[in-house]
Design an enzyme around this catalytic site. Structure first.
Site, PDB file in Angstrom:
ATOM      1  CB  CYS A  13      -1.003   0.000   1.147  1.00 39.64           C
ATOM      2  SG  CYS A  13      -0.338   0.204   2.801  1.00 39.64           S
ATOM      3  CB  CYS A  87      -3.100   2.414  -2.682  1.00 41.36           C
ATOM      4  SG  CYS A  87      -1.864   1.130  -2.786  1.00 41.36           S
ATOM      5  CB  CYS A  91       3.688  -3.326  -8.455  1.00 45.65           C
ATOM      6  SG  CYS A  91       4.065  -3.810  -6.790  1.00 45.65           S
TER       7      CYS A  91
END
Length: 137
Positions: A13, A87, A91
């Site tokens: 997150c 969120c 990545c």
């Protein structure tokens, strides 16, 4: 993931102070040493959310000593499953990884009742995840 290797899960997150910490703690609590658990954030906070610490303690899970960590490529590379916590984090994407995005309210700035609901929803999702990660005895 090889037959002998433990599955590895990374929870991500933004601040690594609430949702991802609670999820990692739930998975570690429920799986013990059968699963390798990590958590990180793209912009880590200075400390774990104290309300998250308090509501996790209510279910017998101590996250008071945890420290938010910064997300890095190596953590993703070493994980079999990467779970972002609704969120919008970007990545690193590696082939062969399983990516999930859990849409969850952010506990930041919320009171204990709201954070308890988030805690319980995370706990339910972690139980389902764990059922899919480990073979039945």
């Amino acid at each position: 993931m090889s037959e002998a290797a433990r599955p590895s899960v990374l929870f991500v997150c933004v601040h690594n102070a609430g949702r991802s910490q609670m999820a990692a703690a739930w998975l570690a609590h429920l799986a013990g040493d059968r699963v390798e658990v990590r958590s990180a954030g793209s912009a880590p906070a200075d400390a774990v959310n104290p309300v998250a610490v308090a509501v996790m303690a209510e279910v017998g899970i101590d996250i008071s000593a945890r420290v938010p960590k910064v997300l890095n490529v190596e953590a993703v590379r070493m994980s079999d499953v990467v779970i972002t916590m609704g969120c919008g984090d970007t990545c690193p994407v590696f082939p062969g990884k399983r990516y999930l995005d859990w849409k969850l309210d952010d506990p930041a700035g919320r009171g204990p009742d709201a954070v308890r609901r988030i805690r319980d929803e995370i706990g339910d999702r972690v139980r389902v995840l764990l059922d899919g990660l480990l073979p039945r005895a």
